[in-house]
Design an enzyme around this catalytic site. Structure first.
Site, PDB file in Angstrom:
ATOM      1  CD  GLU A 264      -1.850   1.908   1.895  1.00  0.00           C
ATOM      2  OE1 GLU A 264      -1.617   3.145   1.214  1.00  0.00           O
ATOM      3  OE2 GLU A 264      -2.480   2.202   2.923  1.00  0.00           O
ATOM      4  CD  GLU A 467      -3.363  -4.144   3.763  1.00  0.00           C
ATOM      5  OE1 GLU A 467      -3.429  -4.717   4.797  1.00  0.00           O
ATOM      6  OE2 GLU A 467      -1.879  -4.106   3.715  1.00  0.00           O
TER       7      GLU A 467
END
Ligand code: ADP
Length: 487
Positions: A264, A467
């Site tokens: 990320e 996520e």
């Protein structure tokens, strides 16, 4: 060691007692091989608020070994028992929220309201995955009377998590909770600037019933403890949140070992306001989307694309809101001197690119200790400029006008990043059409917010893997299919 502390109320620790944190390995605070400490300083006034251990490869190795030993028994527990432990962690976080909020503010300088929201979200991750785990199920494939096929989700073993400084406890919880839920052990290397709440989280987890060794924390520098974690042969999966450059290094190291990694990374997220939007709602949200946490959020809305007929109204509205922001009230400081210098350098870039600085464009005080920067609105920006393409990670927005929906989508997608995007319109068809065309892992319509339920992750250089939500249970586990021949 004697230190003086902030009198601002941000830190209420005893002035003569700077806490020293060891690693957290095998269920206890555990000194490392290097005795040197890393001072953790408050971005509000530069004072030392904690000393953390400088982890080395040997400490990572010990933490991974501890995880390797503890993991099989954790994975073998009935899911309901892991679920109860995770639910107890959520309760523990809530019970200690006042302390965690205080510690988070001490290291990050973030505003109280945001720290409150992030500690609550950390608890929410554990609560969500405690529930999701009990509802998880697998597939059965109907292949006729002679063959029965079903799938299973199995843990990797030991997962390594590397987290950044901008939202330490919530980003830690975001990876730890789903990874533990599916039966992994986890070793976390938090940011060297903000390790304390992650260490506290490990203690809370142990007290809540997570067995020793299942969650280990090794603090230290990225190029030392972080790289050792990715390279450790006992680590079977890595979750990384941070900058694009470091993400590339981590991905290469993971590729060398052929282990999967969830990345990320950064963003330069487009925030589109169409003329038919409810501007009374859109304008304050546009102001918040690039200033929250001093703009130090990967999903900040830093390219404001405004339909030309309402451009001046939106700019005036956003400027009106952010120009009243005050340090420590609506404005958070910049985390490190390096980052502070970088943001200030972008003002020179903006000037050299010939844009108009509608407000801001300067630090509050020319002082690397008081690292506040005025919220900055840049107009007359074209999307090819550096200030429109590069992630600044400060409270800076580039406003770009557009004339048509097609042009808005083209500008929005003309970026290397693709983490989130937002659009404001009162036309549902347009909302659905445009949200399908935007190259981003998450799209906000008439809103700019986040939650634990919706999958989150990047397109393009903002990373890969997902996520949050049920998807993180998939990301932190591997799927097996079982094929039975029936007679
Ligand atoms: P940021 O700019 O958000 O600090 P970084 O990518 O530098 O982004 O840092 C994010 C996390 O990655 C931190 O925990 C940091 O210590 C860690 N890190 C930095 N360099 C490396 C590396 N070479 N290998 C592994 N982790 C690293």
């Amino acid at each position: 060691m004697e230190q003086s502390y902030a009198t601002s109320g941000a830190v209420s620790l005893d002035a003569t007692d700077v806490p020293t944190y060891e690693h957290w390995i095998d269920g206890v605070e555990s000194p490392g091989t290097i005795t040197e400490r890393i001072p953790s300083t408050s971005p509000v006034d530069g004072r030392v608020v904690a000393f953390i251990a400088r982890g080395a490869g040997a400490d990572i190795a010990r933490a991974v070994r501890s995880g390797t030993i503890a993991q099989p028994a954790w994975a073998a527990l009935p899911p309901v028992e892991r679920s109860r432990a995770l639910a107890a962690v959520a309760e523990g976080v809530r019970a200690e929220s006042a302390r965690l909020i205080e510690l988070e503010i001490a290291e990050t300088g973030k505003l109280h309201s945001l720290a409150v929201a992030e500690v609550e979200m950390a608890a929410d991750y554990f609560e969500f995955y405690a529930g999701a785990l009990r509802a998880a199920r697998s597939d059965v494939l109907d292949l006729g009377p002679t063959q029965h096929v079903f799938t299973r989700r199995e843990p990797f073993g030991v997962v390594g998590l590397i987290t950044p400084w901008n939202a330490p406890i919530t980003q830690g919880a975001r990876g730890i909770a789903p990874a533990l839920a599916v039966g992994n052990a986890v070793v976390v290397k938090p940011s060297e600037f903000t390790s304390v709440t992650t260490l506290e989280l490990a203690r809370i987890a142990i007290e809540a019933g997570v067995p020793a060794g299942v969650l280990n924390i090794v603090t230290g520098f990225g190029g030392e403890a972080g790289s050792a974690l990715v390279e450790n042969p006992g680590v079977a999966k890595v979750g990384f949140t941070g900058s694009v450059n470091t993400g590339r290094i981590v991905a290469k190291a993971a590729a060398e070992r052929l282990i999967p990694v969830t990345l990320e990374l950064g963003g330069k997220s487009p925030h589109i306001i169409f003329a038919d939007a409810d501007l009374t709602q859109a304008i304050p949200v546009a102001a918040r989307a690039f200033t929250a946490n001093g703009g130090q959020v990967c999903s900040a809305g830093t390219r404001l694309l405004v339909e030309r007929s309402v451009h001046d109204r939106v700019v005036a509205g956003v400027v009106d809101i952010v120009s009243s922001f005050q340090p420590g009230e609506q404005l958070a400081p910049i985390i490190t001197p390096d980052q502070y210098r970088k943001v200030n350098e972008y003002f020179d870039v903006a000037r050299s690119e010939g844009v108009t600085i509608a407000t801001g464009g300067a630090p509050v005080a020319d002082d690397e200790v008081n690292r506040y920067i005025w919220p900055t609105v840049l107009t007359g920006v074209t999307n090819d400029m550096r200030i429109a393409q590069e992630e600044i990670f400060g409270p800076v927005v580039s406003v770009i006008p557009f004339d048509t929906e097609e042009e808005a989508v083209a500008i929005a997608n003309d970026t290397l990043f693709g983490l989130v995007a937002g659009l404001w319109t009162s036309d549902v068809s347009r909302a659905l059409r445009v949200s399908a065309l935007l190259e981003a892992g998450q799209v906000f319509v008439n809103d700019w917010t986040g939650n634990v339920e919706a999958p989150f992750g990047g397109y393009k250089e903002s990373g890969y893997g997902r996520e949050k939500g049920i998807e993180a249970l998939n990301d932190y586990s591997r799927q097996k299919s079982v094929l039975l021949r029936l007679r």
